[in-house]
Design an enzyme around this catalytic site. Structure first.
Site, short mmCIF file in Angstrom:
data_model
loop_
_atom_site.label_atom_id
_atom_site.label_comp_id
_atom_site.label_asym_id
_atom_site.label_seq_id
_atom_site.Cartn_x
_atom_site.Cartn_y
_atom_site.Cartn_z
N SER A 36 0.86 -1.18 0.00
CA SER A 36 0.00 0.00 0.00
C SER A 36 0.89 1.23 0.00
O SER A 36 2.09 1.14 0.29
CB SER A 36 -0.88 -0.01 1.26
OG SER A 36 -1.49 1.24 1.47
N TYR A 62 -2.97 -0.94 10.39
CA TYR A 62 -2.80 -1.34 8.99
C TYR A 62 -1.42 -0.90 8.47
O TYR A 62 -0.73 -1.66 7.81
CB TYR A 62 -3.91 -0.73 8.14
CG TYR A 62 -3.84 -1.08 6.68
CD1 TYR A 62 -4.19 -2.35 6.23
CD2 TYR A 62 -3.44 -0.14 5.73
CE1 TYR A 62 -4.14 -2.67 4.88
CE2 TYR A 62 -3.39 -0.44 4.39
CZ TYR A 62 -3.75 -1.71 3.96
OH TYR A 62 -3.69 -2.01 2.62
#
Length: 276
Positions: A134, A147
């Site tokens: 990401s 996350y």
């Protein structure tokens, strides 16, 4: 013979798009999902699918065994796509929540990767491994600490593995995606409701004004948001190029962040992210 690829997290979004498009390109795709009902739907659409839950070590072992049974013991590529988010301020994320998200986003990914490397070494030292990271594997934001930590771990694992495999033709690539249309926001709600007691938090007022509305309501497209085929296009390059890149920055937002983190002082970079 068609090249084979094992993909995790194919129930929707990026994994589902990748499975369909690679199948159309002639790849033999093993499109795995956590839920049997999603497996049944993909099979009805003509894809090879079976259950693989990356949070369950037994399911990982069985999923890899099923893959090798179908291919006769070989595997050309692995796309570790499965993962989820857990919104919440770091001071409100209990250790159990962090263990749970790491089980899927890191430990399961690592387990499956090691099994794939063993297969690829046994077949002569060739293959492709693509890890779905990401933009948050390279930066950080408020409310996204759990996350972010998991994706930073994925980056470290992938970068080290890439160096360790330099004397082989097993290539490791990372996809650093930014805002892409998916069910990521919706899929993060159950974990938030299970683990984050936000109403008792010292930051309760900021949850109300900064997070809750965005979490529970579709606020429209983010700036520079792309559709899943944009990610699949980079995945195809990582799988099929003679010399795949180590890292693929996907979406304009990801590029902007990457350039900013390299050239700006930390204090300035922090100020910009605090405003995001």
């Amino acid at each position: 013979m068609a090249k084979s690829i094992l993909i995790t997290g194919c129930s929707s979004g990026l994994g589902e798009d990748a499975a369909r498009r690679l199948h159309a390109r002639g790849w033999r795709v093993f499109a795995t999902c956590r839920k049997p009902e999603d497996v049944a739907r993909l099979k009805a659409e003509g894809l090879e699918s079976f259950v693989l839950d990356v949070a369950d070590p037994d399911s990982i072992a069985q999923g890899m065994a099923e893959t090798l049974r179908r291919t006769g013991g070989t595997l050309d590529a692995l796309f570790n796509n499965a993962g989820y988010g857990l919104p919440g301020a770091m001071e409100d994320v209990p250790p159990g929540a962090l263990r749970e998200i790491f089980e899927t986003n890191v430990f399961g990914l690592h387990d499956l990767t090691c099994r794939a490397v063993a297969v690829m070494r046994a077949q002569g030292g060739h293959g492709r491994i693509v890890q779905h990271s990401s933009a948050l594997g390279r930066m950080f934001l408020r409310w996204r600490g759990a996350y972010t930590a998991s994706k930073h771990a994925v980056e470290g694992l992938a970068d080290s593995l890439r160096l360790e495999l330099r004397d082989t033709e097993i290539y490791v690539s990372i996809l650093n995606t930014g805002p892409v249309t998916s069910k990521f926001r919706v899929n993060s709600i159950p974990g938030f409701e299970t683990w984050i007691d936000w109403e008792s938090s010292a930051l309760a007022d900021r949850y109300r004004t900064e997070l809750i509305h965005h979490l529970y309501q579709d606020t429209g497209k983010a700036a520079f948001q792309l559709e899943p085929p944009a990610v699949t296009a980079r995945l195809i390059h990582a799988l099929e190029a003679r010399r795949p890149r180590a890292r693929y920055f996907i979406t304009t937002a990801t590029w902007i962040v990457e350039i900013a983190r390299r050239v700006l002082p930390q204090r300035v970079f922090d100020w910009i992210l605090a405003k995001a």
